[in-house]
Design a protein around this motif. Structure first.
Motif: not given
Length: 84
Positions: A9-14, A53-55
């Motif tokens: 819900e908070t991040y797009k994570l790699y 890595a986060a967006h």
């Protein structure tokens, strides 16, 4: 697992390929420096950790997300981390 994106819900994570544990732990620290060297083992955590890595979706900010199993490890990281 490399190349897999995790959406929360908070991040797009790699996920980092260096992660010894491939899960998102409860205690999270967002580092708003996408190119800073973040080396969680150098902070001597007592519990498990993972790095992504986060967006950040709320404001579109890119960076890194360090997650820790133990709150004390997250607090130690926050107090000692300085971006290079």
């Amino acid at each position: 697992m490399a190349g897999t994106t995790i959406n929360t819900e908070t991040y797009k994570l790699y996920p980092s390929p260096r992660n010894p544990h491939r899960e998102i732990f409860a205690h999270q620290v967002f580092v708003p420096h996408p190119y800073a060297l973040v080396d969680p083992p150098s902070y001597d955590p007592k519990g498990r950790w993972s790095l992504y890595a986060a967006h950040r979706l709320a404001d579109g900010k890119n960076g890194q997300l360090v997650t820790y199993e133990l709150e004390a490890d997250a607090e130690k990281f926050k107090s000692r981390f300085t971006p290079d």
